[in-house]
Design a protein around this motif. Structure first.
Motif, PDB file in Angstrom:
ATOM      1  N   ASN A  97      37.919  42.217  47.151  1.00 28.69           N
ATOM      2  CA  ASN A  97      39.277  42.071  47.558  1.00 28.69           C
ATOM      3  C   ASN A  97      39.874  40.617  47.059  1.00 28.69           C
ATOM      4  O   ASN A  97      40.880  40.421  46.964  1.00 28.69           O
ATOM      5  CB  ASN A  97      39.316  42.283  48.752  1.00 28.69           C
ATOM      6  CG  ASN A  97      39.523  43.887  49.302  1.00 28.69           C
ATOM      7  OD1 ASN A  97      39.785  44.470  48.181  1.00 28.69           O
ATOM      8  ND2 ASN A  97      39.298  44.455  50.190  1.00 28.69           N
ATOM      9  N   ILE A  98      38.679  39.709  47.093  1.00 26.72           N
ATOM     10  CA  ILE A  98      39.452  38.322  46.967  1.00 26.72           C
ATOM     11  C   ILE A  98      39.319  38.109  45.260  1.00 26.72           C
ATOM     12  O   ILE A  98      40.044  37.071  44.904  1.00 26.72           O
ATOM     13  CB  ILE A  98      38.380  37.047  47.493  1.00 26.72           C
ATOM     14  CG1 ILE A  98      37.089  37.274  46.995  1.00 26.72           C
ATOM     15  CG2 ILE A  98      38.707  37.144  49.125  1.00 26.72           C
ATOM     16  CD1 ILE A  98      36.147  36.231  47.538  1.00 26.72           C
ATOM     17  N   ILE A  99      38.821  38.666  44.444  1.00 25.42           N
ATOM     18  CA  ILE A  99      38.652  38.544  43.157  1.00 25.42           C
ATOM     19  C   ILE A  99      40.228  38.466  42.419  1.00 25.42           C
ATOM     20  O   ILE A  99      40.413  37.649  41.626  1.00 25.42           O
ATOM     21  CB  ILE A  99      37.702  39.526  42.184  1.00 25.42           C
ATOM     22  CG1 ILE A  99      36.661  39.299  42.924  1.00 25.42           C
ATOM     23  CG2 ILE A  99      38.007  39.162  40.955  1.00 25.42           C
ATOM     24  CD1 ILE A  99      35.509  40.280  42.271  1.00 25.42           C
ATOM     25  N   PRO A 100      41.020  39.513  42.626  1.00 24.69           N
ATOM     26  CA  PRO A 100      42.354  39.346  42.229  1.00 24.69           C
ATOM     27  C   PRO A 100      43.135  38.186  42.354  1.00 24.69           C
ATOM     28  O   PRO A 100      43.848  37.823  41.491  1.00 24.69           O
ATOM     29  CB  PRO A 100      43.297  40.510  42.691  1.00 24.69           C
ATOM     30  CG  PRO A 100      42.208  41.619  43.101  1.00 24.69           C
ATOM     31  CD  PRO A 100      40.835  40.655  43.474  1.00 24.69           C
ATOM     32  N   LYS A 101      42.693  37.348  43.358  1.00 23.49           N
ATOM     33  CA  LYS A 101      43.363  36.108  43.585  1.00 23.49           C
ATOM     34  C   LYS A 101      43.083  35.103  42.501  1.00 23.49           C
ATOM     35  O   LYS A 101      43.736  34.065  42.249  1.00 23.49           O
ATOM     36  CB  LYS A 101      43.226  35.713  44.723  1.00 23.49           C
ATOM     37  CG  LYS A 101      43.745  36.462  46.002  1.00 23.49           C
ATOM     38  CD  LYS A 101      43.698  35.807  47.364  1.00 23.49           C
ATOM     39  CE  LYS A 101      43.861  36.368  48.672  1.00 23.49           C
ATOM     40  NZ  LYS A 101      43.122  37.648  49.164  1.00 23.49           N
ATOM     41  N   PHE A 102      42.048  35.176  41.959  1.00 21.59           N
ATOM     42  CA  PHE A 102      41.645  34.284  40.908  1.00 21.59           C
ATOM     43  C   PHE A 102      41.519  34.691  39.515  1.00 21.59           C
ATOM     44  O   PHE A 102      41.379  33.917  38.721  1.00 21.59           O
ATOM     45  CB  PHE A 102      40.169  33.833  41.261  1.00 21.59           C
ATOM     46  CG  PHE A 102      40.027  33.244  42.636  1.00 21.59           C
ATOM     47  CD1 PHE A 102      40.446  31.928  42.756  1.00 21.59           C
ATOM     48  CD2 PHE A 102      39.511  33.785  43.831  1.00 21.59           C
ATOM     49  CE1 PHE A 102      40.101  31.179  44.153  1.00 21.59           C
ATOM     50  CE2 PHE A 102      39.265  33.075  44.964  1.00 21.59           C
ATOM     51  CZ  PHE A 102      39.738  31.746  45.031  1.00 21.59           C
ATOM     52  N   ARG A 103      42.048  35.983  39.277  1.00 20.79           N
ATOM     53  CA  ARG A 103      41.967  36.699  37.816  1.00 20.79           C
ATOM     54  C   ARG A 103      42.759  35.665  36.985  1.00 20.79           C
ATOM     55  O   ARG A 103      42.463  35.690  35.727  1.00 20.79           O
ATOM     56  CB  ARG A 103      42.447  37.982  37.886  1.00 20.79           C
ATOM     57  CG  ARG A 103      41.242  38.994  38.329  1.00 20.79           C
ATOM     58  CD  ARG A 103      40.006  39.012  37.454  1.00 20.79           C
ATOM     59  NE  ARG A 103      39.847  39.885  36.258  1.00 20.79           N
ATOM     60  CZ  ARG A 103      39.774  40.951  36.464  1.00 20.79           C
ATOM     61  NH1 ARG A 103      40.055  41.851  37.496  1.00 20.79           N
ATOM     62  NH2 ARG A 103      39.618  41.594  35.029  1.00 20.79           N
TER      63      ARG A 103
END
Ligand code: 5GP
Length: 336
Positions: free
Chosen positions: A150-156
């Motif tokens: 769930n945290i990955i999209p913030k960094f994409r």
């Protein structure tokens, strides 16, 4: 040996916290604690016999490393030093992987950001292309895995050219693959590539389940049956073979019996050479090629083929692959 060392190489399976050599850990310790401190002396003592491991012992070594990389400074430096060491070994493209962790100082989000920033800096300093696979640790809960995904999209968007995919790893004797399928499916829906530690130990029903679920690359593949290997081959899934890691962990008895030989000679599936944890196993990617040369009579054209296969299966765009192929072909044209 010089030929292999200077050869531009492609590393597709390298865990960050396993990739620091004894010397580099000492360098990191000196930077973090000061070389005259008690902590540093204690650290150096603990490093004696560091590479003397079996599969269980290997996971203890990770606990040791995780203490060193539990702070922002430690993690940032460790990322840069690991990248430097691969660059020194003439790795042109490195796919690093790591498991985001909640530590006293960092949340998983902070951990991921710190590694990504370390990669940005490491690339600037060391003339090497680096991307990141975000690891899911099967020995932890599914809730932990969900938190990571769930945290990955913030960094994409900010690190779009660095985040390449997901790695499913951790102690293969713990956890069930089936529990993690929904979370891995979510990552796939988000267009993240997937490399799965698969058939690292003898567990044929789990391996069938993993193959049915699908993966882009297979880590280790030590206990794949001929039929399972054939299925992966048909799906063009590359097997990431880590010779020294498997021999030192005793999942393979000796180099000469490594499954790499059968896969490479039979061409039953694409296969690549990787280090896994070059620090813990005291190896380098050059050394893995040298071992393959020694035990399987790998020729220069074989080495070129292996490197180009690694490019084919790297989690990067076609443009980047084209550039990497050019670098490798140029080297072999000039040297052979
Ligand atoms: P990190 O993710 O902390 O940067 O790297 C260490 C972690 O990678 C270990 O705690 C473990 O979860 C995973 N790992 C490293 N080497 C291996 C290996 O050979 N097999 C498996 N299954 N997992 C590994």
């Amino acid at each position: 040996n010089i030929f292999v060392h200077e050869m531009p190489k492609v590393e597709l399976h390298a865990h960050l916290n396993g990739s620091l050599s004894v010397n580099t850990i000492q360098e990191l310790g000196a930077k973090l604690y000061g070389s005259k401190s008690e902590e540093f002396t204690h650290l150096s003592e603990q490093l004696t016999n560091f590479d003397n491991v079996d599969l269980g012992g290997c996971f203890e070594k990770f606990d040791f490393m995780h203490k060193l990389t539990s702070t922002r400074r430690g993690l940032h430096l460790a990322t840069i030093l690991a990248i430097r060491d691969f660059a020194k070994d003439n790795v042109a493209y490195l796919e690093l992987r790591t498991t985001p962790k909640n530590t006293e100082e960092m949340s998983k989000k902070d951990y991921l950001e710190c590694v990504l920033e370390g990669i940005v800096r490491g690339k600037e300093l060391h003339n090497i292309l680096v991307t990141l696979l975000i690891s899911i640790d099967r020995s932890q809960s599914v809730a932990e895995a969900e938190e990571t995904i769930n945290i990955i999209p913030k960094f994409r968007s900010r690190y779009n050219n660095i985040i390449a995919g997901i790695d499913f790893s951790g102690n293969p004797n713990k956890g069930n693959f089936s529990d993690f399928k929904p979370v891995l499916e979510k990552a796939r829906e988000d267009n993240l590539k997937l490399s799965v530690h698969c058939a690292e130990i003898h567990n044929p029903s789990e391996v069938d389940e993993m193959i049915e679920f699908g993966m882009d690359r297979c880590g280790h593949g030590t206990f794949l049956t001929d039929q399972q290997l054939h299925k992966l081959g048909k799906q063009k899934v590359a097997i990431e073979c880590c010779l020294t890691s498997n021999v030192k962990c005793s999942t393979v008895a000796k180099y000469s019996e490594h499954h790499f030989r059968n896969i490479f000679t039979s061409e039953s599936a694409p296969v690549v050479l990787c280090t896994d944890d070059c620090g813990i196993f005291n190896t380098t990617l050059s050394n893995e090629f040298l071992m393959a040369k020694k035990y399987f009579a790998l020729s220069k054209p074989d080495m070129m083929k292996l490197s180009l296969t690694a490019v084919d299966h790297a989690f990067v765009s076609e443009n980047v692959k084209r550039d990497l192929r050019r670098i490798i072909e140029r080297y072999f044209d000039s040297e052979c």
